[in-house]
Design a protein around this motif. Structure first.
Motif, PDB file in Angstrom:
ATOM      1  N   UNK A   1      25.845  66.472  -1.258  1.00 40.92           N
ATOM      2  CA  UNK A   1      24.639  66.322  -2.254  1.00 40.92           C
ATOM      3  C   UNK A   1      24.695  65.425  -3.178  1.00 40.92           C
ATOM      4  N   UNK A   2      25.885  65.237  -3.941  1.00 38.23           N
ATOM      5  CA  UNK A   2      26.186  64.172  -4.945  1.00 38.23           C
ATOM      6  C   UNK A   2      25.947  62.775  -4.233  1.00 38.23           C
ATOM      7  N   UNK A   3      26.240  62.470  -2.911  1.00 37.13           N
ATOM      8  CA  UNK A   3      26.119  61.283  -2.523  1.00 37.13           C
ATOM      9  C   UNK A   3      24.775  60.974  -1.983  1.00 37.13           C
ATOM     10  N   UNK A   4      24.048  62.142  -1.696  1.00 35.83           N
ATOM     11  CA  UNK A   4      22.469  61.885  -1.364  1.00 35.83           C
ATOM     12  C   UNK A   4      21.685  61.414  -2.773  1.00 35.83           C
ATOM     13  N   UNK A   5      22.148  62.144  -3.929  1.00 35.86           N
ATOM     14  CA  UNK A   5      21.523  61.700  -5.030  1.00 35.86           C
ATOM     15  C   UNK A   5      21.532  60.526  -5.382  1.00 35.86           C
ATOM     16  N   UNK A   6      22.843  60.005  -5.540  1.00 36.00           N
ATOM     17  CA  UNK A   6      23.304  58.576  -5.759  1.00 36.00           C
ATOM     18  C   UNK A   6      22.345  57.490  -4.789  1.00 36.00           C
ATOM     19  N   UNK A   7      22.599  57.812  -3.488  1.00 34.82           N
ATOM     20  CA  UNK A   7      21.836  57.103  -2.476  1.00 34.82           C
ATOM     21  C   UNK A   7      20.278  57.021  -2.596  1.00 34.82           C
ATOM     22  N   UNK A   8      19.904  58.197  -3.227  1.00 36.25           N
ATOM     23  CA  UNK A   8      18.407  58.197  -3.416  1.00 36.25           C
ATOM     24  C   UNK A   8      17.607  57.300  -4.782  1.00 36.25           C
ATOM     25  N   UNK A   9      18.867  57.448  -5.750  1.00 32.05           N
ATOM     26  CA  UNK A   9      18.457  56.473  -6.916  1.00 32.05           C
ATOM     27  C   UNK A   9      18.776  55.082  -6.338  1.00 32.05           C
ATOM     28  N   UNK A  10      19.624  54.681  -5.601  1.00 28.25           N
ATOM     29  CA  UNK A  10      19.680  53.344  -5.187  1.00 28.25           C
ATOM     30  C   UNK A  10      18.520  52.899  -4.391  1.00 28.25           C
ATOM     31  N   UNK A  11      18.105  53.664  -3.558  1.00 25.63           N
ATOM     32  CA  UNK A  11      17.020  53.562  -2.822  1.00 25.63           C
ATOM     33  C   UNK A  11      15.797  53.137  -3.324  1.00 25.63           C
ATOM     34  N   UNK A  12      15.553  54.261  -4.225  1.00 26.33           N
ATOM     35  CA  UNK A  12      14.348  53.997  -5.230  1.00 26.33           C
ATOM     36  C   UNK A  12      14.444  52.634  -6.233  1.00 26.33           C
ATOM     37  N   UNK A  13      15.493  52.224  -6.539  1.00 24.89           N
ATOM     38  CA  UNK A  13      15.670  50.957  -7.298  1.00 24.89           C
ATOM     39  C   UNK A  13      15.308  50.118  -6.220  1.00 24.89           C
ATOM     40  N   UNK A  14      15.774  49.914  -5.161  1.00 29.24           N
ATOM     41  CA  UNK A  14      15.367  48.681  -4.067  1.00 29.24           C
ATOM     42  C   UNK A  14      13.960  48.830  -3.933  1.00 29.24           C
ATOM     43  N   UNK A  15      13.354  49.964  -3.701  1.00 26.60           N
ATOM     44  CA  UNK A  15      11.839  50.012  -3.461  1.00 26.60           C
ATOM     45  C   UNK A  15      10.958  49.580  -4.664  1.00 26.60           C
ATOM     46  N   UNK A  16      11.462  49.699  -5.809  1.00 26.58           N
ATOM     47  CA  UNK A  16      10.792  49.546  -7.100  1.00 26.58           C
ATOM     48  C   UNK A  16      10.684  47.931  -7.374  1.00 26.58           C
ATOM     49  N   UNK A  17      12.108  47.426  -6.864  1.00 20.71           N
ATOM     50  CA  UNK A  17      12.260  46.041  -7.052  1.00 20.71           C
ATOM     51  C   UNK A  17      11.198  45.283  -5.752  1.00 20.71           C
ATOM     52  N   UNK A  18      11.208  46.097  -4.632  1.00 25.15           N
ATOM     53  CA  UNK A  18      10.152  45.360  -3.303  1.00 25.15           C
ATOM     54  C   UNK A  18       8.738  45.851  -3.810  1.00 25.15           C
ATOM     55  N   UNK A  19       8.566  46.606  -4.809  1.00 23.81           N
ATOM     56  CA  UNK A  19       7.025  47.170  -4.964  1.00 23.81           C
ATOM     57  C   UNK A  19       6.635  48.166  -3.792  1.00 23.81           C
ATOM     58  N   UNK A  20       7.580  48.949  -3.423  1.00 19.07           N
ATOM     59  CA  UNK A  20       7.446  49.887  -2.250  1.00 19.07           C
ATOM     60  C   UNK A  20       7.064  51.185  -3.200  1.00 19.07           C
ATOM     61  N   UNK A  21       5.925  51.820  -2.665  1.00 16.04           N
ATOM     62  CA  UNK A  21       5.408  53.101  -3.447  1.00 16.04           C
ATOM     63  C   UNK A  21       5.994  54.092  -2.397  1.00 16.04           C
ATOM     64  N   UNK A  22       6.506  55.340  -3.011  1.00 16.40           N
ATOM     65  CA  UNK A  22       6.841  56.473  -2.495  1.00 16.40           C
ATOM     66  C   UNK A  22       5.896  57.487  -2.572  1.00 16.40           C
ATOM     67  N   UNK A  23       5.878  58.341  -1.757  1.00 18.07           N
ATOM     68  CA  UNK A  23       5.018  59.568  -1.741  1.00 18.07           C
ATOM     69  C   UNK A  23       5.155  60.152  -3.276  1.00 18.07           C
ATOM     70  N   UNK A  24       3.939  60.388  -3.840  1.00 15.63           N
ATOM     71  CA  UNK A  24       3.933  60.779  -5.189  1.00 15.63           C
ATOM     72  C   UNK A  24       4.617  62.234  -5.307  1.00 15.63           C
ATOM     73  N   UNK A  25       5.428  62.209  -6.503  1.00 18.96           N
ATOM     74  CA  UNK A  25       6.279  63.586  -6.806  1.00 18.96           C
ATOM     75  C   UNK A  25       6.960  63.446  -8.022  1.00 18.96           C
TER      76      UNK A  25
END
Length: 357
Positions: free
Chosen positions: A328-352
């Motif tokens: 669970x902890x690794x998934x949370x960290x990976x999610x944060x890293x993924x979201x940072x990459x997506x924000x930098x790339x201008x990728x939008x996630x499903x709202x939530x």
């Protein structure tokens, strides 16, 4: 995806596996291409996928339940995402245990919803969106690893130590869902379940690919002793022999063993045969949780069978009791890293809502 695994899949490759090799090659190319090139939708919360390399049961659902319990203990609100295989509903649905039956939503979702919020959807992105809207802050996918629809933060592939990869061939010549090396590329870790050496080869491959692996075993919940009792055991799961071994481990003598197809809903005639045989031979009826939920909510013979059946419930117990928390902890960290990459790339996630801290 084929759900019924023919017996020859689980033996050394014979003429049938080799005859089907061209189709297996084509299936593997398509499955591998999808995993490599599919556009994976992003959600703003961590996604843990509990999958396996092969068609058939390896313990995904008990593993998902164990991770959900650990998540709840950490103060999270996990939500299960299931395809609802075996059910008739083809719309995205929040499972209601007081309203839905297995014939509508499938058997596994009725087990999952006993632990946490559960959504079934043939469209995984839509299902994930519904979980976010329902307030989940962690998604646990029960299967769906090869579908490549969602961005996964932690992919845990479960493998049975007794059956392993079967004959090692890809569908339809064997049980493997996609080329093994390609599956390993997208896996985060492996979970080896039970004793035996059938999974040793894939564990070694994972080690060479720097993928960690955990070990676990299915343990019967509670005392549930059956010492000296003669039983009629029936199971409609991917590997009925595993259930029969569990029953025997509780000291029971299996006088009659009946197997049915995975997710199969019993007919009136089949139910009557079980009841009549058990009564005639004075046998206790025992079955699995999945088979029991398929009987629940019905009347007549199905209700009689449910009332007369003793359910042997099992839990997935990790050898390292801290492993679910680590996942669970690794998934949370990976999610944060993924979201940072997506924000930098201008990728939008499903709202939530935002990912957990």
């Amino acid at each position: 995806m084929i759900s019924e695994a023919p017996p020859f899949w689980w033996r050394k490759a014979d003429w049938r596996a080799w005859l089907l090799l061209p189709l297996s090659f084509l299936y593997g190319r398509i499955a591998g291409h999808r995993m490599a090139h599919a556009r994976r939708a992003s959600v703003p919360i961590p996604v843990i996928c509990v999958g396996n390399f092969t068609v058939g049961g390896a313990g995904k659902t008990p593993t998902a339940l164990t991770i959900a319990r650990a998540a709840k203990a950490k103060g999270l609100k996990p939500g299960f995402l299931s395809r609802g295989y075996g059910g008739s509903l083809d719309v995205t649905t929040v499972v209601d245990p007081d309203h839905h039956r297995a014939v509508a939503v499938g058997d596994e979702p009725l087990l999952l919803v006993q632990e946490a919020l559960t959504v079934i959807s043939r469209r995984r992105v839509e299902g994930a969106q519904r979980l976010v809207a329902e307030g989940a802050d962690l998604i646990i996918m029960d299967d769906g690893f090869q579908s490549a629809r969602l961005a996964i933060d932690y992919a845990l592939l479960v493998i049975d130590a007794t059956r392993g990869l079967g004959n090692g061939h890809i569908v339809p010549g064997g049980p493997v869902r996609a080329p093994i090396r390609q599956q390993l590329q997208y896996a985060t870790a492996l979970l080896k379940v039970g004793d035996g050496n059938a999974a040793d080869r894939i564990v070694r491959m994972a080690a060479r690919a720097a993928k960690p692996y955990f070990t676990a075993a299915l343990k019967v919940r509670g005392d549930n002793t059956l010492a000296g009792i003669k039983v009629l055991a029936f199971a409609g799961i991917a590997d009925p022999s595993k259930f029969f071994r569990t029953v025997q481990s509780r000291g029971a003598e299996i006088a009659v063993a009946k197997t049915f197809g995975d997710h199969e809903h019993l007919t009136e005639e089949e139910i009557d045969d079980i009841l009549t045989t058990a009564e005639r031979q004075d046998l206790l009826i025992v079955t699995t949780s999945k088979d029991f939920v398929r009987l629940s909510g019905h009347h007549g013979k199905a209700q009689q069978l449910a009332e007369k059946s003793r359910v042997i419930e099992v839990d997935m117990v990790f050898a390292d009791h801290l492993a679910p928390n680590l996942i669970i902890d690794r998934a949370i960290v990976a999610c944060r890293e993924r979201r940072l990459r997506e924000i930098k790339a201008g990728v939008k996630a499903i709202p939530g809502k935002a990912e957990p801290h």
